[in-house]
Design an enzyme around this catalytic site. Sequence first.
Site, PDB file in Angstrom:
ATOM      1  N   CYS A  57       0.838  -1.207   0.000  1.00  0.00           N
ATOM      2  CA  CYS A  57       0.000   0.000   0.000  1.00  0.00           C
ATOM      3  C   CYS A  57       0.874   1.260   0.000  1.00  0.00           C
ATOM      4  O   CYS A  57       1.672   1.492   0.913  1.00  0.00           O
ATOM      5  CB  CYS A  57      -0.909  -0.024   1.223  1.00  0.00           C
ATOM      6  SG  CYS A  57      -1.841   1.488   1.432  1.00  0.00           S
ATOM      7  N   CYS A 116       0.342   3.505   3.068  1.00  0.00           N
ATOM      8  CA  CYS A 116       1.028   2.967   4.251  1.00  0.00           C
ATOM      9  C   CYS A 116       2.514   3.326   4.187  1.00  0.00           C
ATOM     10  O   CYS A 116       3.113   3.697   5.204  1.00  0.00           O
ATOM     11  CB  CYS A 116       0.871   1.453   4.334  1.00  0.00           C
ATOM     12  SG  CYS A 116      -0.702   0.886   5.002  1.00  0.00           S
ATOM     13  N   HIS A 130      -3.800   1.166   8.333  1.00  0.00           N
ATOM     14  CA  HIS A 130      -4.441   0.786   7.068  1.00  0.00           C
ATOM     15  C   HIS A 130      -5.914   0.432   7.269  1.00  0.00           C
ATOM     16  O   HIS A 130      -6.254  -0.478   8.020  1.00  0.00           O
ATOM     17  CB  HIS A 130      -3.714  -0.395   6.429  1.00  0.00           C
ATOM     18  CG  HIS A 130      -4.252  -0.728   5.078  1.00  0.00           C
ATOM     19  ND1 HIS A 130      -3.817  -0.115   3.930  1.00  0.00           N
ATOM     20  CD2 HIS A 130      -5.237  -1.582   4.701  1.00  0.00           C
ATOM     21  CE1 HIS A 130      -4.500  -0.579   2.900  1.00  0.00           C
ATOM     22  NE2 HIS A 130      -5.372  -1.485   3.338  1.00  0.00           N
ATOM     23  N   ASN A 151     -13.727   8.633  -2.219  1.00  0.00           N
ATOM     24  CA  ASN A 151     -14.080   7.701  -3.283  1.00  0.00           C
ATOM     25  C   ASN A 151     -13.978   6.294  -2.713  1.00  0.00           C
ATOM     26  O   ASN A 151     -12.942   5.923  -2.160  1.00  0.00           O
ATOM     27  CB  ASN A 151     -13.121   7.860  -4.469  1.00  0.00           C
ATOM     28  CG  ASN A 151     -13.206   9.243  -5.090  1.00  0.00           C
ATOM     29  OD1 ASN A 151     -14.280   9.838  -5.144  1.00  0.00           O
ATOM     30  ND2 ASN A 151     -12.087   9.766  -5.552  1.00  0.00           N
ATOM     31  N   GLY A 211     -14.558   5.546  -7.988  1.00  0.00           N
ATOM     32  CA  GLY A 211     -13.343   6.199  -8.496  1.00  0.00           C
ATOM     33  C   GLY A 211     -12.132   6.011  -7.612  1.00  0.00           C
ATOM     34  O   GLY A 211     -11.132   6.713  -7.768  1.00  0.00           O
ATOM     35  N   THR A 252      -8.730   4.750  -6.449  1.00  0.00           N
ATOM     36  CA  THR A 252      -7.552   4.160  -7.108  1.00  0.00           C
ATOM     37  C   THR A 252      -6.496   3.725  -6.102  1.00  0.00           C
ATOM     38  O   THR A 252      -5.671   2.868  -6.411  1.00  0.00           O
ATOM     39  CB  THR A 252      -6.913   5.152  -8.111  1.00  0.00           C
ATOM     40  OG1 THR A 252      -6.538   6.341  -7.419  1.00  0.00           O
ATOM     41  CG2 THR A 252      -7.876   5.497  -9.237  1.00  0.00           C
ATOM     42  N   HIS A 298      -6.450   2.639   0.356  1.00  0.00           N
ATOM     43  CA  HIS A 298      -6.188   2.996   1.757  1.00  0.00           C
ATOM     44  C   HIS A 298      -7.082   4.203   1.990  1.00  0.00           C
ATOM     45  O   HIS A 298      -6.965   5.209   1.272  1.00  0.00           O
ATOM     46  CB  HIS A 298      -4.699   3.319   1.934  1.00  0.00           C
ATOM     47  CG  HIS A 298      -4.284   3.734   3.326  1.00  0.00           C
ATOM     48  ND1 HIS A 298      -3.233   3.155   4.014  1.00  0.00           N
ATOM     49  CD2 HIS A 298      -4.758   4.707   4.143  1.00  0.00           C
ATOM     50  CE1 HIS A 298      -3.090   3.740   5.192  1.00  0.00           C
ATOM     51  NE2 HIS A 298      -4.009   4.695   5.299  1.00  0.00           N
ATOM     52  N   HIS A 358      -8.936   7.452   2.418  1.00  0.00           N
ATOM     53  CA  HIS A 358      -8.432   8.832   2.390  1.00  0.00           C
ATOM     54  C   HIS A 358      -9.566   9.771   2.024  1.00  0.00           C
ATOM     55  O   HIS A 358     -10.501   9.407   1.318  1.00  0.00           O
ATOM     56  CB  HIS A 358      -7.271   8.976   1.400  1.00  0.00           C
ATOM     57  CG  HIS A 358      -7.596   8.520   0.005  1.00  0.00           C
ATOM     58  ND1 HIS A 358      -7.552   7.208  -0.361  1.00  0.00           N
ATOM     59  CD2 HIS A 358      -7.972   9.202  -1.101  1.00  0.00           C
ATOM     60  CE1 HIS A 358      -7.883   7.086  -1.633  1.00  0.00           C
ATOM     61  NE2 HIS A 358      -8.162   8.292  -2.111  1.00  0.00           N
ATOM     62  N   HIS A 393     -10.140  13.486   0.279  1.00  0.00           N
ATOM     63  CA  HIS A 393      -9.581  14.588  -0.491  1.00  0.00           C
ATOM     64  C   HIS A 393     -10.146  15.883   0.076  1.00  0.00           C
ATOM     65  O   HIS A 393     -11.343  15.974   0.374  1.00  0.00           O
ATOM     66  CB  HIS A 393     -10.017  14.515  -1.957  1.00  0.00           C
ATOM     67  CG  HIS A 393      -9.601  13.278  -2.689  1.00  0.00           C
ATOM     68  ND1 HIS A 393      -8.555  13.262  -3.574  1.00  0.00           N
ATOM     69  CD2 HIS A 393     -10.105  12.013  -2.680  1.00  0.00           C
ATOM     70  CE1 HIS A 393      -8.431  12.047  -4.101  1.00  0.00           C
ATOM     71  NE2 HIS A 393      -9.364  11.264  -3.575  1.00  0.00           N
TER      72      HIS A 393
HETATM   73  P1  AMP Z   1      -8.556   8.078  -5.202  1.00  0.00           P
HETATM   74  O1  AMP Z   1      -8.652   8.072  -6.705  1.00  0.00           O
HETATM   75  O2  AMP Z   1      -9.738   8.673  -4.514  1.00  0.00           O
HETATM   76  O3  AMP Z   1      -8.218   6.689  -4.686  1.00  0.00           O
HETATM   77  O4  AMP Z   1      -7.378   9.041  -4.856  1.00  0.00           O
HETATM   78  C1  AMP Z   1      -6.037   8.665  -4.832  1.00  0.00           C
HETATM   79  C2  AMP Z   1      -5.244   9.926  -4.917  1.00  0.00           C
HETATM   80  O5  AMP Z   1      -3.923   9.658  -4.503  1.00  0.00           O
HETATM   81  C3  AMP Z   1      -5.159  10.519  -6.334  1.00  0.00           C
HETATM   82  O6  AMP Z   1      -5.693  11.834  -6.324  1.00  0.00           O
HETATM   83  C4  AMP Z   1      -3.660  10.492  -6.632  1.00  0.00           C
HETATM   84  O7  AMP Z   1      -3.237  11.627  -7.356  1.00  0.00           O
HETATM   85  C5  AMP Z   1      -3.061  10.466  -5.237  1.00  0.00           C
HETATM   86  N1  AMP Z   1      -1.743   9.859  -5.131  1.00  0.00           N
HETATM   87  C6  AMP Z   1      -1.327   8.677  -5.641  1.00  0.00           C
HETATM   88  N2  AMP Z   1      -0.053   8.439  -5.312  1.00  0.00           N
HETATM   89  C7  AMP Z   1       0.362   9.496  -4.561  1.00  0.00           C
HETATM   90  C8  AMP Z   1       1.584   9.837  -3.915  1.00  0.00           C
HETATM   91  N3  AMP Z   1       2.666   9.049  -3.966  1.00  0.00           N
HETATM   92  N4  AMP Z   1       1.635  11.001  -3.231  1.00  0.00           N
HETATM   93  C9  AMP Z   1       0.563  11.810  -3.173  1.00  0.00           C
HETATM   94  N5  AMP Z   1      -0.621  11.531  -3.743  1.00  0.00           N
HETATM   95  C10 AMP Z   1      -0.729  10.396  -4.445  1.00  0.00           C
HETATM   96 ZN    ZN Z   2      -2.406   1.342   3.573  1.00  0.00          ZN
END
Ligand code: AMP
Ligand code: ZN
Length: 115
Positions: free
Chosen positions: A5, A8, A47, A88, A94, A96, A99, A101, A103
């Site tokens: 992850c 993580c 996590h 998301n 949406g 991706t 873990h 989070h 926004h």
């Molecule tokens: P989600 O699509 O809601 O899962 O959001 C994942 C977010 O993580 C996306 O907006 C990515 O741009 C962001 N993201 C992915 N890898 C990193 C990273 N190494 N550092 C900061 N943000 C990241």
């Molecule tokens: Zn994680």
Amino acid sequence: MNDDCIFCKIAEGQIPAKIEYQDEDILVFHDITPQAPLHLLIIPKKHITNANEIREENAGIISKIFTEIPKLAFQFGVNEKGYRIVNNCGKDGGQTVFHLHFHMLAGRHLAWPPG
Ligand code: AMP
Ligand code: ZN
């Protein structure tokens, strides 16, 4: 810690990120692909895959995260103009990075409904 992850790994300091705030439970850092002038990600350090895993036992972290949000809004001066908190969940939502989070998007007018 989930070894596969990326969040993580950020929480553990194994991958760099532009960190704005952290304590023993939560971490706030800038999204690597910002979708607005301010685009923060707020995560539990522990996590949790996504919103489907929120239970009474771990719900305290949600309260902690949402208590941090207004502090960030004042810190970045977006409390008056406003901002959007997005979670998301799952593929159709949406998500991706799997873990949990939130926004925090601000600094421009955000359209509604989302795509
Ligand atoms: P989600 O699509 O809601 O899962 O959001 C994942 C977010 O993580 C996306 O907006 C990515 O741009 C962001 N993201 C992915 N890898 C990193 C990273 N190494 N550092 C900061 N943000 C990241
Ligand atoms: Zn994680």
